[in-house]
Design a protein around this motif. Structure first.
Motif, PDB file in Angstrom:
ATOM      1  N   PRO A 220      49.558 -11.195   7.163  1.00  0.00           N
ATOM      2  CA  PRO A 220      50.647 -11.590   8.310  1.00  0.00           C
ATOM      3  C   PRO A 220      50.171 -12.443   9.524  1.00  0.00           C
ATOM      4  CG  PRO A 220      50.114  -9.267   8.807  1.00  0.00           C
ATOM      5  CD  PRO A 220      49.403  -9.462   7.480  1.00  0.00           C
ATOM      6  N   TYR A 221      48.826 -12.539   9.656  1.00  0.00           N
ATOM      7  CA  TYR A 221      48.068 -13.258  10.568  1.00  0.00           C
ATOM      8  C   TYR A 221      47.229 -14.368  10.228  1.00  0.00           C
ATOM      9  CZ  TYR A 221      48.946  -8.312  12.627  1.00  0.00           C
ATOM     10  OH  TYR A 221      49.435  -7.262  12.487  1.00  0.00           O
ATOM     11  N   MET A 247      49.796 -16.383  14.644  1.00  0.00           N
ATOM     12  CA  MET A 247      49.009 -15.797  15.399  1.00  0.00           C
ATOM     13  C   MET A 247      48.145 -16.625  16.430  1.00  0.00           C
ATOM     14  SD  MET A 247      45.479 -13.181  15.009  1.00  0.00           S
ATOM     15  CE  MET A 247      46.569 -11.758  15.433  1.00  0.00           C
ATOM     16  N   MET A 248      48.120 -16.448  17.729  1.00  0.00           N
ATOM     17  CA  MET A 248      47.664 -17.445  18.669  1.00  0.00           C
ATOM     18  C   MET A 248      46.474 -16.600  19.464  1.00  0.00           C
ATOM     19  SD  MET A 248      47.801 -20.661  19.624  1.00  0.00           S
ATOM     20  CE  MET A 248      49.271 -21.246  19.032  1.00  0.00           C
ATOM     21  N   ARG A 249      45.360 -17.374  19.563  1.00  0.00           N
ATOM     22  CA  ARG A 249      44.149 -16.887  20.135  1.00  0.00           C
ATOM     23  C   ARG A 249      44.044 -17.431  21.457  1.00  0.00           C
ATOM     24  NH1 ARG A 249      38.664 -18.842  20.174  1.00  0.00           N
ATOM     25  NH2 ARG A 249      37.262 -17.580  21.003  1.00  0.00           N
ATOM     26  N   TRP A 250      43.786 -16.723  22.480  1.00  0.00           N
ATOM     27  CA  TRP A 250      43.759 -17.230  23.871  1.00  0.00           C
ATOM     28  C   TRP A 250      42.269 -17.050  24.226  1.00  0.00           C
ATOM     29  CZ3 TRP A 250      46.533 -15.031  28.883  1.00  0.00           C
ATOM     30  CH2 TRP A 250      46.436 -15.854  29.774  1.00  0.00           C
ATOM     31  N   TRP A 466      41.840 -12.421   6.945  1.00  0.00           N
ATOM     32  CA  TRP A 466      42.834 -12.086   7.681  1.00  0.00           C
ATOM     33  C   TRP A 466      43.527 -13.075   8.816  1.00  0.00           C
ATOM     34  CZ3 TRP A 466      42.855 -11.036  13.282  1.00  0.00           C
ATOM     35  CH2 TRP A 466      43.663 -10.337  13.695  1.00  0.00           C
ATOM     36  N   SER A 467      42.768 -13.989   8.885  1.00  0.00           N
ATOM     37  CA  SER A 467      43.236 -15.240   9.702  1.00  0.00           C
ATOM     38  C   SER A 467      42.346 -16.421   9.796  1.00  0.00           C
ATOM     39  CB  SER A 467      43.442 -14.668  11.219  1.00  0.00           C
ATOM     40  OG  SER A 467      43.943 -15.707  11.948  1.00  0.00           O
ATOM     41  N   ARG A 507      53.566 -12.790   0.248  1.00  0.00           N
ATOM     42  CA  ARG A 507      53.070 -12.587  -0.963  1.00  0.00           C
ATOM     43  C   ARG A 507      52.421 -13.858  -1.633  1.00  0.00           C
ATOM     44  NH1 ARG A 507      51.987  -7.204  -1.628  1.00  0.00           N
ATOM     45  NH2 ARG A 507      51.668  -7.716  -3.651  1.00  0.00           N
ATOM     46  N   TYR A 508      51.467 -14.057  -2.438  1.00  0.00           N
ATOM     47  CA  TYR A 508      51.184 -15.199  -3.244  1.00  0.00           C
ATOM     48  C   TYR A 508      50.928 -14.903  -4.677  1.00  0.00           C
ATOM     49  CZ  TYR A 508      46.357 -13.940  -3.594  1.00  0.00           C
ATOM     50  OH  TYR A 508      45.151 -13.456  -3.893  1.00  0.00           O
TER      51      TYR A 508
END
Length: 589
Positions: A220-221, A247-250, A466-467, A507-508
């Motif tokens: 999901p991320y 997802m946003m990394r700060w 994961w991301s 899903r893929y």
């Protein structure tokens, strides 16, 4: 206008069958702990795709919806509507695609929660008024419920004692009849010629999925990005919300040395509230602020924070920070500080170490020593992947598409040596260049960089990462998705990457790809009733494809006269259950 039965239950699935041949599916979840109601409404019309879909989240106080966020997916486009309860009605903020429109005012009585309906029907209240927002039309409708009697109805799971209510829409002169069980949950009803069934009592009415394929999970991320230039972040709200970004990394160099001010934290909170992205927040190594204080500030302003990292690219501190920090010194402090984070907030997941390694990670001494000393502290393994400085040729950029999967395999093998073979892997920074000043043929604002990024996300899906988080969102030279100057927004080619993946589900479908220099991935989206495919052709020559269902997924083969994919292109395909194209969008150089 489609008027839908609303319910107040912890989990309720409703199917509406209309004599005209279409059906409507509503899934409603009531989260009592958070006073949050989550809903999905889908219209299914035989022979038509995609399905119109509305997703909504309602925050409730005293049986009234105080805040409501809707996302509508109609005919391959998106719109959004946020409602905030104020005196006399709701402040309404609408967004169409990535354009945020001026706010408006919706004068109406407060919308009631689904739980309000359940409580009133469970108590068999003689008469009550219920206000509901029709998710498809956006109109608030006033329903009047009148209790009639108790009867027993036959359902597919047996006889059920129910209370019968007459219901009418006062403004339209329409009437219907609904029955509710002892808990207030609907059982069956009739309205405007349609029959409404609760799947708990009529499980055979469940609408079967269209896609009988093996499928695997997408994180999901997976689709991430990086937030840094706070001065212009408000101008990115519309783009991010209408994109695949989850997802946003700060973080980054600046946030490794500068303290966060309250206004910085308030702005980031507004950003995640509006866009719905999940935050990943980096705590600084050189901020002269104890890590516990950094964490306390973050949690005070952004209490939903679940993922935290500490430090940024420590393995090259002499280069980026002018600081000589040995691996031994770093490992010792990392263990101390991250242990404090875990003690203060055991619910926090640690993402690390965020080293930057462009190739051959299995030979990196910093990485190996970190995994030996601190591998047990991290929940998600993270690394930065910048294979080039931007001076490489466009052809060399595209060659790296086939090198990235090898890099992931090398990481997994190395992690396995330290007992971390099952740890999730995140690429928390990456691009075709690490230099924001680069204007070379391989810089991150080229179309080849977009091809590279789209292919990287497909690799991320195949390798179940994961991301993957490109650097970065706005105003960082050629590295940015968006550059904003004098009121003008420049959308770089990489923005298209986050557009084509927007309608992917979680899903893929596995692929057997027999076409060279082509990356392709399929995601079954049952809500929309289509299979969404993204194709990256990193060959200068066009391809013609045959898509064929096989036992374990989809086979992709070359075939003259097949689906044409232009050379050096990113193609978005929407497919029906026969793998026929119902819609496409092509991006070429």
């Amino acid at each position: 206008m489609f008027i839908i039965l609303s319910v107040g239950s912890y989990a309720t699935d409703i199917v509406v069958e209309n004599p005209a041949g279409f059906s409507l599916y509503s899934s409603i979840h009531h989260d009592a702990a958070r006073e949050l109601e989550i809903r999905k409404d889908i219209i299914i019309i035989p022979g038509k795709s995609p399905n119109p879909v509305v997703y909504s989240r309602a925050w409730v106080e005293n049986d009234k919806v105080t805040k409501l966020k809707l996302e509508r997916r109609f005919d391959f486009s998106s719109s959004f509507n946020d409602l905030l309860l104020i005196d006399g009605g709701y402040l309404s903020q609408e967004q169409i695609d990535h354009i945020i429109l001026p706010a408006d005012f919706l004068r109406t009585s407060p919308i009631n929660s689904f739980q309000f309906l359940k409580e009133n029907t469970a108590s068999r209240k003689d008469r009550f008024t219920y206000n509901e927002l029709d998710p498809f039309s956006g109109k608030v409708l006033e329903f009047e419920y009148d209790y009639e009697n108790e009867i027993t109805v036959d359902t597919e799971i047996g006889k059920v004692n129910v209370g019968v209510y007459r219901m009418k829409v006062k403004s339209m002169g329409l009437e219907g009849e609904y029955s509710f069980d002892a808990s207030g949950e609907p059982v069956v009803g009739k309205f405007m010629g349609s029959t409404i069934y609760n799947l708990k009592y009529f499980p055979s009415k469940k609408i079967a999925g269209k896609f009988d394929y093996e499928s695997r999970k997408i994180s999901p991320y997976l689709f991430g990005n990086n937030y840094w230039s706070e001065a212009y972040i408000k101008q990115t709200f519309g783009f991010v919300r209408n994109s695949a970004i989850e997802m946003m990394r700060w973080g980054g160099i600046y946030r490794d040395k500068e303290k966060r001010k309250p206004e910085d934290l308030k702005l980031f909170k507004k950003f995640i509230d509006y866009t719905g992205v999940v935050p990943l927040i980096q705590l600084g190594y050189f901020t002269d602020e104890p890590v516990e204080e950094q964490l306390e500030k973050v949690l005070a302003f952004i209490p939903e924070t679940e993922f935290v990292s500490f430090s940024n690219e420590a393995n090259i501190y002499p280069v980026i920070m002018g600081k000589n920090v040995s691996v031994e010194e770093f490992n010792s402090r990392y263990r101390s500080e991250v242990s404090k984070i875990k003690e203060r907030a055991p619910f926090i997941k640690i993402v690390g170490p965020d080293f930057t390694i462009g190739n051959l990670p299995q030979y990196d001494s910093w990485l190996k020593k970190f995994l030996e000393k601190n591998g047990d502290l991290i929940d998600i393994f993270s690394i930065h992947y910048y294979p080039f400085d931007g001076s490489q040729s466009a052809e060399r950029t595209l060659e790296n598409i086939e090198e990235f999967p090898v890099y992931i395999d090398q990481l997994r093998k190395l992690l396995g040596k330290y007992g971390l073979e099952d740890i999730p892997i995140a690429i928390t920074e990456c691009n075709t260049s690490y230099d924001f000043n680069s204007s070379g043929p391989g810089n991150a604002s080229t179309f080849e960089a977009a091809l590279w990024a789209a292919a990287a996300f497909i690799t991320g899906i195949e390798k179940e990462l994961w991301s993957i988080q490109l650097w970065g969102i706005v105003n960082d030279g050629t590295l940015s998705l968006l550059n904003i100057e004098d009121g003008y927004t420049d959308f770089k080619p990489t923005t298209r990457v986050y557009s084509v993946f927007k309608d992917f589900s979680d899903r893929y479908i596995p692929v057997e790809n027999k076409v060279s220099k082509l990356k392709i991935v399929f995601s079954p989206n049952e809500d929309l009733g289509v299979i969404v495919a993204v194709v990256v052709n990193y060959d200068s020559s066009p391809k013609e494809l045959l898509l064929r269902k096989i036992d374990n997924g989809i086979s992709v083969e070359p075939m003259e006269g097949g689906i044409k994919i232009e050379g050096l292109s990113i193609t978005l395909l929407y497919l029906n259950e026969k793998l026929e194209v119902v819609y496409r969008k092509d991006y070429t150089k």
